[in-house]
Design an enzyme around this catalytic site. Sequence first.
Site, short mmCIF file in Angstrom:
data_model
loop_
_atom_site.label_atom_id
_atom_site.label_comp_id
_atom_site.label_asym_id
_atom_site.label_seq_id
_atom_site.Cartn_x
_atom_site.Cartn_y
_atom_site.Cartn_z
N LYS A 185 0.42 -1.35 -0.11
CA LYS A 185 -0.34 -0.51 -0.22
C LYS A 185 0.76 1.01 0.13
O LYS A 185 2.40 1.67 0.40
CB LYS A 185 -0.75 -0.17 1.06
N GLU B 287 1.11 -5.22 4.25
CA GLU B 287 0.27 -5.74 5.52
C GLU B 287 -0.31 -6.94 5.04
O GLU B 287 -0.28 -7.46 3.87
CB GLU B 287 -0.21 -4.98 6.07
N LYS B 288 -0.50 -7.85 5.38
CA LYS B 288 -1.23 -9.25 5.71
C LYS B 288 -2.11 -8.37 4.89
O LYS B 288 -3.10 -8.05 5.12
CB LYS B 288 -1.64 -9.87 6.78
N TYR B 289 -2.45 -9.82 4.06
CA TYR B 289 -4.11 -9.59 2.69
C TYR B 289 -4.93 -9.99 4.03
O TYR B 289 -4.55 -11.57 4.12
CB TYR B 289 -3.73 -9.84 1.52
N LYS C 33 -16.24 3.22 -2.12
CA LYS C 33 -17.82 2.81 -0.91
C LYS C 33 -18.61 3.10 -2.32
O LYS C 33 -19.16 3.44 -2.47
CB LYS C 33 -17.57 3.52 0.19
N ASN D 225 -9.04 9.23 8.58
CA ASN D 225 -9.83 9.77 7.84
C ASN D 225 -10.07 11.10 8.52
O ASN D 225 -10.64 11.23 9.54
CB ASN D 225 -11.29 9.96 7.09
N ARG E 78 -11.67 14.14 8.61
CA ARG E 78 -12.41 15.11 7.69
C ARG E 78 -13.61 14.35 8.09
O ARG E 78 -13.74 13.00 8.31
CB ARG E 78 -12.05 15.51 6.39
N VAL F 114 -18.38 10.70 3.25
CA VAL F 114 -19.36 10.87 2.52
C VAL F 114 -20.40 10.48 3.28
O VAL F 114 -21.98 10.72 3.01
CB VAL F 114 -19.34 10.14 1.18
#
Length: 423
Positions: A135, A177-179, A214, A267, A269, A272
């Site tokens: 990532k 990271e681990k999936y 999302k 996040n 902020r 949505v």
Amino acid sequence: MGIKTVGVYSEADKDALHVRFADEAVCIGPAASKESYLNIPRIIAVAEITNADAIHPGYGFLAENAEFSAICADSNIKFIGPSPEMINAMGDKAYAKETMKKSLVPVVPGSEGVINNVDEAMRTAMEIGYPVMIKATAGGGGKGMRIVKTVDDLEKNFIMATTEADSAFGNGAVYMEKYIEEPRHIEIQVLGDKYGNVIHLGERDCTIQRRNQKLIEETPSPFITDEVREAMGAAAVKGAKSVHYEGAGTVEFIVDKNRNFYFMEMNTRIQVEHPVTEQVTDVDLIREQIKIADGRRIKVKKVRSEGHSIECRINAEDPDNKFAPSPGKITTFHIPGGFGVRVDTHCYSGYIIPQYYDSMIAKLIVTADNREEAIARMYRSLDEFIIEGIKTTIPFHKRMMKEEGFIKGDYDTGFLEKIGIVK
Ligand code: ADP
């Protein structure tokens, strides 16, 4: 709240509703975001000319931009959101993870911070075990992630991830990271004030995603138990407290099949999907953001939550054609109404959707006593939502509301692939 508002807009957005609704509206430049919504000097100039005390950055563009938050402070304009330091600290995902780990919030097993070269990537992947995920530390919006299933795919993917991160975010740093297989995305809404108080307002289940973006969000989650819910809320509060978090924020967790949860990112902020939380808690999150920015204290108490709320993101996309963007003129726009139905939108009949920005044109939020009734109400509202002239995701959502796996609450982030909607 009796506060006068000034809206800013690009030339492409001159006909958007916020321009009409604001007490004053000022054009800040041409369509290209770099020259308007991302142009910090122009936005600050408008704030100064119009005598604005504060700026609410919304959830796109500059909402998580530390430089913008800093310039607001330097210009004596209150940025409705956290400090530049906080935005930076949480914006670097690898650093945020390490910070949470130190506060004993569970995190996805993975590298300690950034991975610098292929050898390091090999070693880390061996330690945590395949499959792994690479990532981008600066990633966002579901971008900058690669799944690596076996050692043979690692080198190639590592190089690609680094290159992609560099071109998309101007920062090639990646971590690993681990999936987590068959995961669910469940996040906790938090509010913190400048006196060190932090509360949480329950979870949102955002597992229905297309390419890590999302599409449907709901609360409460049909998957977790009260015990897990309590533990996740407590972990989110602990994490936010440890960094003296101020403002509205979301602590995102990934939850595995066995309901183990791991911190993914925060996040800094409003998001949505915040309306579903507002609907069940009766707390106006934007109002809380403004109050916190104004230096007021939040009341620390267990937030009451009642009923079930679901949000469908209505995008100008063609679900029959790989969700291709479908900008253009909306010839008919009829919004559903009635008990427990809320629509947040900037569109209307005759509005031309510009091709430049995000494809989301409305959020349809329904609330009912329980999940079953909320799903029925969502179907009815989708059926009543008439948008003509462009393609939208309404047919996709209607199908979802009738989908057995969705109705049963039995799904993970790969659900759309599983039922063949996404190939
Ligand atoms: P972004 O900031 O781009 O939204 P996130 O870190 O929030 O990125 O991840 C977005 C989505 O990617 C998650 O909701 C989840 O579906 C998937 N994802 C992220 N990390 C993992 C992981 N370790 N294992 C499995 N899926 C993951």
